[in-house]
Design an enzyme around this catalytic site. Structure first.
Site, PDB file in Angstrom:
ATOM      1  N   GLU A 278       0.814  -1.225   0.000  1.00 18.46           N
ATOM      2  CA  GLU A 278       0.000   0.000   0.000  1.00 18.46           C
ATOM      3  C   GLU A 278       0.843   1.269   0.000  1.00 18.46           C
ATOM      4  O   GLU A 278       0.480   2.263  -0.632  1.00 18.46           O
ATOM      5  CB  GLU A 278      -0.951   0.001   1.200  1.00 18.46           C
ATOM      6  CG  GLU A 278      -2.073  -1.013   1.112  1.00 18.46           C
ATOM      7  CD  GLU A 278      -1.656  -2.407   1.585  1.00 18.46           C
ATOM      8  OE1 GLU A 278      -0.487  -2.584   2.014  1.00 18.46           O
ATOM      9  OE2 GLU A 278      -2.508  -3.318   1.549  1.00 18.46           O
TER      10      GLU A 278
ATOM     11  N   HIS B  88     -11.349  -4.219  10.320  1.00 25.21           N
ATOM     12  CA  HIS B  88     -11.964  -3.933   9.024  1.00 25.21           C
ATOM     13  C   HIS B  88     -13.375  -3.344   9.124  1.00 25.21           C
ATOM     14  O   HIS B  88     -14.169  -3.495   8.204  1.00 25.21           O
ATOM     15  CB  HIS B  88     -11.976  -5.199   8.168  1.00 25.21           C
ATOM     16  CG  HIS B  88     -10.599  -5.594   7.719  1.00 25.21           C
ATOM     17  ND1 HIS B  88      -9.703  -4.694   7.215  1.00 25.21           N
ATOM     18  CD2 HIS B  88      -9.969  -6.782   7.716  1.00 25.21           C
ATOM     19  CE1 HIS B  88      -8.579  -5.313   6.914  1.00 25.21           C
ATOM     20  NE2 HIS B  88      -8.709  -6.589   7.213  1.00 25.21           N
TER      21      HIS B  88
END
Lengths: 322, 323
Positions: free
Chosen positions: B51, B120
């Site tokens: 990322e 999440h």
């Protein structure tokens, strides 16, 4: 690739300019004429100049917190650099960036960076752009030995290798990450050894020998231009001064014999000796180069001092593009 | 008008923009559908799980003339790229004095309610709002999702597109053709007179459902959706609250330093709005706890319709003047 007289003179001039620019920056910071932090590049000049002497304007570089040398070697205007250090509107960033954020996109200098390792991903993006453009342009990413301990370094080498990006990762191993010796931070002091894990060439060069750096970088740049992917080039070098200063230079903590041994390998003196020995440049010509550098720096300071400070009403200008 | 899902609307936005502008490239670990078939592997890049480098590559390529879309997939993965978001993307244009533009779009899902547990299920958009250099969109309908994402891709700045997980399968009408929703423009999703509910993402839908239920009790709710968090359309939100005099702000991020807090401050700092408030501002937000996995616990952590109704009753009860 023997260098002609003009090329050697240009290399020498650029190295001296880089050194004197940063020696002057230290004086200006002590005098309170400039602000914030100064990270002198003195001692490492052969890396920036050896690498960038392989470049076209359309090639791009990303730099570090110790970025003045990269800016000058990539062709930035020292007057606008100096104006930026002075915090004036004619600086490259209109006084918004300062030493750690000088950039000149017009000459492919995509920015100094205050975060160790922060430029590696950005350089990969520039290399991706060059790959998509298909014109054979190359990106060079300068970083230090400290950045090799950052995750961004490993992510960058991995994706650059997988995608065969036209990029040269240039590690300036100046033996210290901030104030920690390289052997304290890494199990192997050869940063170039990381190249093996990413299946790209890894080359160690004498970072105090501009001609060796020039040749090694030339190979890596040519490989990238041919579309054969990235390389990792490590220049072993040394910074003569402290990591960073604010109002006053911090006390020296490194061994004095270590400093002396590196100063004995002064990259500028070595190039001068080479040029003299090869009969390429005379002592008088080299003296003229130094005088010209001094005049150029005087001019840069005068330019910076004549430039106005930014108007606080422009605080929000440049936040967002239209 | 045809009805499509929120996810389909987002996919259409990207595909239409890629057809329109060859400088757009997309980078992600995976894609819905098969965009490689239409756009080729040079523009559709399957990436390593990296990322930080992807986020920075988006900036680097944008600064060199391309228009990358980097999909972090879930916002929680973007935390691995914090340097590139916080130190680079949000500051790069300004700190270089505006000498280059960085037209990059960062996409991610956000929010809880689907059993993905603590990591999440987060809604950290206020962290990005705080940076003062990123535009942020947070759509609540398929039409807004498509129109805002297309505007984000055309914007010449880094834009973060927060795409609510609970809305992915929600369907709604989406206009045909080149449907654009401007960044920075809120929308009144339902007109009313007694209480304004400012909802974000999934909670716009919930606010509309509550508004419908409260009709039976004679309570008229106005629902406002900011749609964009940066720049925030404070004028539209204030205008609604000036009309109703009461406001409940609903979001699934915890209240501390949240978008809901920011909206509250924008309302009460404005003299013309403050003067006509009939009751204190109420926020309905998540309990400040990592979102738990087990359904009864997750339901207890996130706001629900009863919480919204309770807050509506409270602002009516708290009112200095009766309805």
């Amino acid at each position: 690739m023997a260098l002609d007289k003009a090329q050697l003179a240009q290399m020498l001039r650029t190295m001296i300019l880089i050194r004197e620019f940063d020696e002057l920056a230290i004086q200006l910071r002590v005098a309170g004429k400039i602000y914030g932090a100064v990270h002198p590049y003195v001692g490492q000049e052969a890396v920036a100049v050896g690498v960038c002497s392989n470049f076209k304007v359309s090639d791009r570089v990303t730099s570090t917190h110790r970025g003045h040398g990269h800016c000058i070697a990539k062709g930035a205007d020292i007057r606008r650099m100096m104006a930026e250090l002075f915090g004036r509107v004619d600086g490259y960033c209109k006084g918004k960036g300062g030493s750690m954020h000088i950039a000149d996109f017009a000459v492919g200098m995509l920015g100094a960076n205050g975060i160790v390792g922060g430029g590696l991903p950005i350089a990969c993006g520039a290399a991706l752009a060059a790959q998509l453009e298909g014109k054979g342009d190359v990106t060079v990413c300068f970083f230090g030995d400290g950045a090799a301990a950052e995750g961004e370094f490993h992510e960058a080498l991995n994706i650059a290798s997988v995608w065969k990006l036209p990029i040269v990762f240039v590690c300036e191993n100046n033996q210290y990450a901030a104030n920690n010796a390289v052997a304290v931070q890494h199990p192997r002091v050869d940063i170039a050894a990381h190249a093996g894990a990413y299946q790209i060439p890894g080359v160690v060069a004498d970072g105090n020998d501009v001609l060796e750096v020039y040749a090694a970088a030339g190979d890596a740049v040519a490989r990238a231009r041919r579309g054969e992917g990235p390389s990792l080039l490590e220049g072993k070098t040394y910074r003569w001064h402290f990591h960073a200063m604010r109002a006053t230079p911090p006390p020296e903590t490194r061994p004095s014999d270590e400093i002396a041994s590196w100063k004995a390998r002064d990259p500028i003196a070595r190039l001068e000796q080479h040029a003299l020995g090869a009969g390429a440049l005379s002592a008088a010509e080299m003296s003229a180069i130094r005088e010209r550098v001094k005049a150029d720096l005087d001019d840069a300071v005068a330019f910076a001092e004549a430039s106005p400070f930014p108007d606080p009403k422009d605080l929000l200008v440049d936040m967002f593009a239209e | 008008m045809r009805e499509i899902s929120f996810q389909k609307a987002l996919d259409e936005a990207v595909a239409e923009e890629m057809r329109r502008d060859p400088r757009i490239i997309v980078m992600a670990t995976d894609f819905t559908g098969d965009p490689v078939k239409e756009f080729g592997p040079a523009r559709v890049r399957f990436t390593p799980i990296s990322e930080a480098v992807l986020t920075g590559m988006g900036l680097g390529a944008a600064g060199c003339g391309f228009r990358p879309i980097v999909n972090w997939r879930m916002v929680t993965f973007s935390f691995v790229a914090m340097d590139q978001i916080v130190n680079q993307a949000s500051k790069i244009r300004y700190m270089f004095g505006g000498q280059a533009d960085f037209p990059v779009t960062y996409r991610c899902t956000t929010g809880g309610g689907i059993g993905l547990a603590a990591q999440h299920s987060q809604s950290p958009y206020s962290m990005w709002m705080h940076l003062a250099g990123l535009k942020i969109i947070l759509p609540s309908t398929p039409a807004d999702a498509k129109g805002l994402l297309k505007s984000a891709i055309r914007d010449n700045n880094p834009v973060v597109s927060f795409e609510c997980s609970r809305l992915a399968t929600v369907t709604g009408p989406v206009p045909d053709g080149d449907h654009l929703v401007p960044i920075g423009v809120a929308e009144v999703k339902r007109a009313g007179t007694d209480v304004t509910i400012v909802g974000l993402a999934y909670y716009v839908q919930e606010a509309l459902a509550v508004a419908e239920e409260l009709v039976r009790e004679g309570i008229s709710i106005e629902v406002v959706d900011p749609r964009t968090l940066v720049p925030m359309d404070a004028d539209t939100v204030r205008a609604s609250v000036r009309k109703t005099g009461r406001v409940v702000i609903v979001d699934e991020a915890p209240a501390t330093c949240s978008a809901a807090s920011e909206i509250s401050a924008l309302l009460v700092e404005d003299p013309d709005t403050f003067r006509v408030l009939k009751a204190p501002v109420r926020r309905v937000c998540a309990v400040p706890v990592p979102v738990p996995y087990s359904p009864p616990l997750e339901r207890a952590a996130l706001p629900n319709r009863d919480d919204i109704k309770t807050a509506v009753y409270a602002v009516l009860k708290d009112s200095l003047r009766p309805v």
